[in-house]
Design a protein around this motif. Structure first.
Motif, PDB file in Angstrom:
ATOM      1  N   PRO A 146      -3.604   1.553   4.698  1.00 31.01           N
ATOM      2  CA  PRO A 146      -4.619   0.596   4.245  1.00 31.01           C
ATOM      3  C   PRO A 146      -5.886   0.692   5.080  1.00 31.01           C
ATOM      4  CG  PRO A 146      -2.924  -0.513   5.533  1.00 31.01           C
ATOM      5  CD  PRO A 146      -2.470   0.907   5.359  1.00 31.01           C
TER       6      PRO A 146
ATOM      7  N   SER B 123       0.839  -1.196   0.000  1.00 29.84           N
ATOM      8  CA  SER B 123       0.000   0.000   0.000  1.00 29.84           C
ATOM      9  C   SER B 123       0.873   1.245   0.000  1.00 29.84           C
ATOM     10  CB  SER B 123      -0.899   0.004   1.250  1.00 29.84           C
ATOM     11  OG  SER B 123      -1.592   1.219   1.378  1.00 29.84           O
TER      12      SER B 123
ATOM     13  N   THR C 110      -9.804  -6.325   3.736  1.00 28.77           N
ATOM     14  CA  THR C 110      -8.515  -5.883   3.192  1.00 28.77           C
ATOM     15  C   THR C 110      -7.413  -6.865   3.541  1.00 28.77           C
ATOM     16  OG1 THR C 110      -9.191  -3.566   3.437  1.00 28.77           O
ATOM     17  CG2 THR C 110      -6.836  -4.001   3.150  1.00 28.77           C
TER      18      THR C 110
END
Length: 314
Positions: A130, A126, A136
């Protein structure tokens, strides 16, 4: 009243994959069957869970809230089922900043694999922070330190300091008329603005604008940013690191980027002051999942490895 339970894993798959067709492939059912289950769930809830505009699909606000609420429950059901069947989860999804992953984490993965040969690690890199959500990842390395239902462990206080390649280090010594490292240290400590004689490498990713990193570095020494500096500008800290490695000039990088195993670094820390950016790095994971064996194993290993960071404050 319980929702139609058959619809919940279908909803989770569509939300995670952001696609009806991909969810159908994963679940080994037809796309129409997926659409049917989502329609049943929406009718039961009395809310639309997705915005559909042509091929574009995204969760509604209600859909996001519902997903956050049920994701962990589905994981707990899966964990309980696997436990009864004698199957231990060995897969973990990690969301981590790209520079931390490339320069600090990946060089240490062979040791992790040796300690836990059955562990399957999926890494999602990322550029920004994030989204702390089960959809996720299972485990996060982030500068966020507060969200309901999550546990956070501090592992690193970010510092930036000047670096250059070994060959460029010799160029600096020659240009400043120094022979030994001690002479160079003395000169730079007395007059840090001497660095302005050399090209400085600046990156955009920390402060969202070029040259701000060097401006703050000089400001930390109560000095203005010197005029007439030749800057090489890059969007990301990783690019600045690589540019310094190839002798384009002097870059400001994180301490963890110089923490490779077995002294493998190709850059030299200049004998200058470092400065704290104000950001802190944390590990994060759901409190409800703290006793999962795979979470505990990875957390404990990461804590041990993090002790190599010079500014560790666990």
């Amino acid at each position: 009243m319980l929702p139609p339970l058959k619809s919940l894993p279908v909803f989770e798959a569509v939300a995670r994959l952001n696609s009806f067709s991909l969810a159908a492939n994963e679940l080994n059912v037809s796309q129409s069957a997926v659409s049917h289950q989502i329609r049943i769930l929406e009718n039961h809830l009395g809310e639309n869970l997705f915005h559909r505009q042509g091929r574009k699909l995204e969760l509604t606000i209600e859909g996001k809230h519902y997903l956050d609420s049920i994701s962990n429950s589905l994981l707990q059901i899966e964990e309980a089922t696997n436990h009864i069947r004698g199957q231990q989860k060995t897969h973990i999804r990690l969301a981590v900043y790209s520079s931390f992953a490339v320069y600090w984490l990946i060089p240490r993965l062979p040791e992790l694999k040796h300690l836990y040969p059955n562990l399957e690690l999926s890494i999602e890199m990322s550029h920004g922070s994030p989204d702390l959500s089960d959809r996720t990842a299972d485990f996060f390395i982030t500068i966020e330190n507060e969200k309901r239902g999550f546990l956070f462990d501090h592992i690193y206080q970010e510092e930036l300091f000047p670096v250059c390649s070994h060959s460029y280090y010799e160029t600096i010594k020659n240009k400043l008329g120094t022979v030994t490292n001690q002479e160079l240290t003395s000169k730079l400590n007395n007059d840090p603005s001497l660095l302005a004689q050399f090209p400085l490498i600046t990156s955009y990713s920390i402060y969202d604008r070029h040259t701000e990193d060097w401006k703050r570095w000089f400001g930390n020494l109560n000095r203005p940013l010197p005029e007439g500096i030749q800057f090489h500008q890059f969007s990301h800290l990783m690019l600045a690191y690589e540019a310094a490695k190839h002798s384009l000039g002097i870059a400001l990088v994180n301490d963890y980027m110089m923490s490779e195993k077995h002294d493998q670094t190709t850059l030299v820390k200049l004998p200058c002051s470092a400065f704290k950016t104000g950001d802190n790095f944390y590990t994060a994971y759901k409190e409800s999942r703290k006793d999962e064996e795979v979470i505990k194993s990875f957390r404990d290993w990461l804590r041990k490895e993090a002790k190599t960071l010079t500014t560790l404050a666990i």
